[in-house]
Design a protein around this motif. Structure first.
Motif, mmCIF file in Angstrom:
data_model
loop_
_atom_site.group_PDB
_atom_site.id
_atom_site.type_symbol
_atom_site.label_atom_id
_atom_site.label_comp_id
_atom_site.label_asym_id
_atom_site.label_seq_id
_atom_site.Cartn_x
_atom_site.Cartn_y
_atom_site.Cartn_z
ATOM 1 N N THR A 321 5.397 -7.174 -7.561
ATOM 2 C CA THR A 321 4.295 -7.769 -8.333
ATOM 3 C C THR A 321 2.932 -7.242 -7.898
ATOM 4 O OG1 THR A 321 5.584 -9.757 -8.805
ATOM 5 C CG2 THR A 321 3.196 -9.933 -9.001
ATOM 6 N N PRO A 322 2.614 -7.174 -6.580
ATOM 7 C CA PRO A 322 1.349 -6.537 -6.178
ATOM 8 C C PRO A 322 1.247 -5.084 -6.624
ATOM 9 C CG PRO A 322 2.258 -7.810 -4.374
ATOM 10 C CD PRO A 322 3.314 -7.777 -5.435
ATOM 11 N N TYR A 323 2.397 -4.384 -6.644
ATOM 12 C CA TYR A 323 2.388 -2.988 -7.106
ATOM 13 C C TYR A 323 1.925 -2.899 -8.559
ATOM 14 C CZ TYR A 323 4.368 1.264 -9.140
ATOM 15 O OH TYR A 323 4.543 2.440 -9.847
ATOM 16 N N ALA A 324 2.499 -3.760 -9.415
ATOM 17 C CA ALA A 324 2.113 -3.732 -10.828
ATOM 18 C C ALA A 324 0.642 -4.093 -10.999
ATOM 19 C CB ALA A 324 2.997 -4.699 -11.617
ATOM 20 N N ALA A 325 0.175 -5.099 -10.242
ATOM 21 C CA ALA A 325 -1.225 -5.508 -10.346
ATOM 22 C C ALA A 325 -2.161 -4.425 -9.806
ATOM 23 C CB ALA A 325 -1.439 -6.821 -9.588
ATOM 24 N N ALA A 326 -1.757 -3.759 -8.737
ATOM 25 C CA ALA A 326 -2.598 -2.708 -8.168
ATOM 26 C C ALA A 326 -2.710 -1.518 -9.113
ATOM 27 C CB ALA A 326 -2.024 -2.260 -6.822
ATOM 28 N N PRO A 332 -5.586 -4.554 -4.309
ATOM 29 C CA PRO A 332 -6.032 -3.360 -3.576
ATOM 30 C C PRO A 332 -5.148 -2.153 -3.864
ATOM 31 C CG PRO A 332 -6.145 -5.281 -2.150
ATOM 32 C CD PRO A 332 -5.501 -5.743 -3.432
ATOM 33 N N ALA A 333 -5.769 -0.981 -3.950
ATOM 34 C CA ALA A 333 -5.081 0.238 -4.387
ATOM 35 C C ALA A 333 -3.919 0.624 -3.492
ATOM 36 C CB ALA A 333 -6.076 1.394 -4.459
ATOM 37 N N VAL A 334 -3.953 0.215 -2.213
ATOM 38 C CA VAL A 334 -2.891 0.588 -1.284
ATOM 39 C C VAL A 334 -1.535 0.056 -1.736
ATOM 40 C CG1 VAL A 334 -3.202 -1.450 0.196
ATOM 41 C CG2 VAL A 334 -2.255 0.670 1.160
ATOM 42 N N ALA A 345 3.712 -0.118 0.913
ATOM 43 C CA ALA A 345 2.639 -0.941 1.467
ATOM 44 C C ALA A 345 2.922 -2.419 1.241
ATOM 45 C CB ALA A 345 1.295 -0.553 0.845
ATOM 46 N N GLY A 346 3.416 -2.752 0.058
ATOM 47 C CA GLY A 346 3.734 -4.140 -0.234
ATOM 48 C C GLY A 346 4.814 -4.691 0.675
ATOM 49 N N VAL A 347 5.839 -3.880 0.928
ATOM 50 C CA VAL A 347 6.915 -4.306 1.830
ATOM 51 C C VAL A 347 6.381 -4.531 3.236
ATOM 52 C CG1 VAL A 347 9.054 -3.563 2.962
ATOM 53 C CG2 VAL A 347 8.756 -3.215 0.508
ATOM 54 N N LEU A 348 5.574 -3.596 3.724
ATOM 55 C CA LEU A 348 5.051 -3.694 5.085
ATOM 56 C C LEU A 348 4.105 -4.887 5.236
ATOM 57 C CD1 LEU A 348 4.380 0.080 5.854
ATOM 58 C CD2 LEU A 348 6.078 -1.404 6.958
ATOM 59 N N VAL A 349 3.192 -5.062 4.281
ATOM 60 C CA VAL A 349 2.251 -6.181 4.366
ATOM 61 C C VAL A 349 2.996 -7.509 4.311
ATOM 62 C CG1 VAL A 349 0.362 -7.371 3.182
ATOM 63 C CG2 VAL A 349 0.300 -4.888 3.439
ATOM 64 N N THR A 350 3.973 -7.606 3.423
ATOM 65 C CA THR A 350 4.755 -8.835 3.311
ATOM 66 C C THR A 350 5.503 -9.122 4.606
ATOM 67 O OG1 THR A 350 5.045 -8.711 0.922
ATOM 68 C CG2 THR A 350 6.740 -9.886 2.150
ATOM 69 N N ALA A 351 6.135 -8.086 5.188
ATOM 70 C CA ALA A 351 6.885 -8.274 6.425
ATOM 71 C C ALA A 351 5.973 -8.698 7.575
ATOM 72 C CB ALA A 351 7.637 -6.990 6.775
#
Length: 463
Positions: A321-326, A332-334, A345-351
């Protein structure tokens, strides 16, 4: 009608977003119908199934009526997600539908609330999984060992995700098969040991029939969270216009079958008075069916596999979901970068966020802060549901979309109305405290949206 600032991406004849073509590789593989169905089933059924029979036993067998009503609502919601995915077969699910119907702000709220739900839920799953792990490998004697075990249980699924969608799908399929084998053993095998005298009264509480159904439903309401899993990952599913809807319905029906039959089997194999006070109802059922005392170990293994499978699936969703929004400039673009088919990036931030919350739970969480946050997720999870069903109603009522099938208009409208009512019931079942705290979380997101929207506006002016 809100005008969209960014047009939807082109899609291939199979319904796959054309912009994702460069993400293919030997480690990135799109999910077929079996894996997409396993993703839905695995995310709906975490560890709660192993306690549900004891949780609703105090209300009597009338709780099965509540289960039946909830199942119909969940199936209506699943069908709505399938229809929405046919219309918008893109990664992001509820975010995509809310933004397409109501604009950037509604889309951001759907993405923000869903993202909160996923990483807080991951922390909760890891904490719960440690409880089952402790049956097999005692770790409760040391806080450091407990924290280490919880972090390992979180990061193993995260590493599977970082390895690529090929491995995510493989882990999800294996975990789903392993978790359903023992559950089916109890659900089906229990019918051969079924004793009607164990059922107890139809209505065991002092409440009236409607009150008993509502009270048991409040406990069961969140058993079906996860029906949106295939829709959120639509961009990773082969032929999403066809397979997302099928996987969503099949996965929901499979979970419903396990829930209903498993609960009925436990009701019929464990005496009602014993079941009310049970802390491991499936273990008690296994012991009653086959004798001995090995049920606890068997169920602990099944629960642990179930938790790891759910963590694997929810970790993927937490990044999608953050990927689609980004990609649309609303996160954020990352978060918009993908490797091996996975938003790394989404996986790492979530973890990382889930790990920090887990450590906080074991070191400072004695005041119940962690439990409150988990309760909040039961509200934040329903916000995307409400926005998605409202979007479907908007598409049907406005006639804006050329993809609205006039022959199915009435049926789709009825399903959307039922799904919206089911989502409202989920919100009501969250409780006042959860709704209050959840709204504060949403308002915090408003500030984040203001900052991101301002940066996007400045970039557009500069261009």
């Amino acid at each position: 009608m809100t005008t969209l600032t960014t047009p939807p991406p082109a899609v291939t004849p199979t319904g796959t977003p054309a912009g994702n073509a460069d993400e293919a590789g030997k480690h990135a593989r799109r999910f077929g119908l079996p894996v997409a169905t396993a993703l839905v089933m695995g995310n709906i059924i975490g560890g709660g199934i192993f306690l549900l029979p004891a949780s609703v036993a105090p209300f009597g067998t009338i709780s099965l009526v509540a289960f039946g009503v909830l199942t119909l609502g969940a199936i209506a919601l699943a069908l709505v997600f399938g229809r929405l995915a046919e219309r918008h077969p893109r990664t992001g699910g509820p975010y995509v539908y809310a933004r397409e119907a109501f604009g950037d702000f509604a889309g951001f709220l759907a993405a923000w609330s869903y993202w909160i739900t996923t990483w807080v839920s991951n922390a909760a799953l890891a904490v719960a999984a440690v409880g089952y792990l402790d049956v097999l490998i005692p770790v409760h004697g040391s806080v450091a060992a407990t924290i280490t075990a919880a972090l390992v249980l979180q990061w193993l699924p995260a590493l599977a995700n970082l390895a690529g969608t090929r491995y995510v799908g493989a882990v999800q399929l294996v975990a789903t098969v392993l978790k359903f084998a023992p559950l089916l053993l109890v659900a089906v095998g229990g019918l051969f040991f079924f004793d009607p005298s164990n059922l107890g009264p139809f209505q065991a509480s002092d409440q009236g029939p409607l009150g008993a159904v509502s009270a048991s439903a409040a406990i069961l309401l969140f058993s079906y969270l996860g029906v949106e899993s295939a829709a959120v990952s639509a961009g990773e599913v082969r032929d999403p216009r066809r397979n997302v809807g099928r996987a969503t319905v099949l996965g929901t029906l499979g979970a419903a079958f396990i829930y209903l039959l498993g609960t009925l089997a436990v009701f019929g194999t464990v005496a009602h008075d014993e079941l009310v006070g049970s802390t491991a109802p499936f273990s008690d059922a296994v012991n009653a069916m086959f004798g001995g005392s090995w049920g606890g170990t068997a169920v602990a293994c099944a629960a642990l596999v179930s938790m790891v499978g759910a963590l694997n699936g929810w970790t993927l969703l937490s990044a999608q979901t953050p990927y689609a929004a980004a990609k649309d400039g609303l996160f954020p673009a990352v978060f918009a970068t993908k490797r091996r088919g996975v938003p790394t990036a989404g996986v790492l931030v979530t973890a990382v966020l889930a790990s920090l919350l887990t450590v906080y739970n074991y070191t400072v969480g004695s005041e119940g802060v962690f439990e409150l946050l988990v309760l909040v997720t039961t509200f934040t999870a329903t916000v995307p549901y409400l926005l998605s069903t409202a979007a479907q109603i908007y598409f049907l009522a406005s006639g804006r979309s050329a993809r609205v099938d006039r022959r199915r208009l009435v049926r789709d409208a009825v399903l959307a109305a039922l799904a919206f009512g089911f989502s409202m019931w989920l919100v009501a079942g969250s409780g006042y405290a959860a709704v209050y705290q959840g709204v504060l979380f949403l308002f915090a997101g408003v500030l984040v949206y203001a900052w991101i929207a301002a940066r996007k506006a400045r970039a557009g002016t500069a261009a």
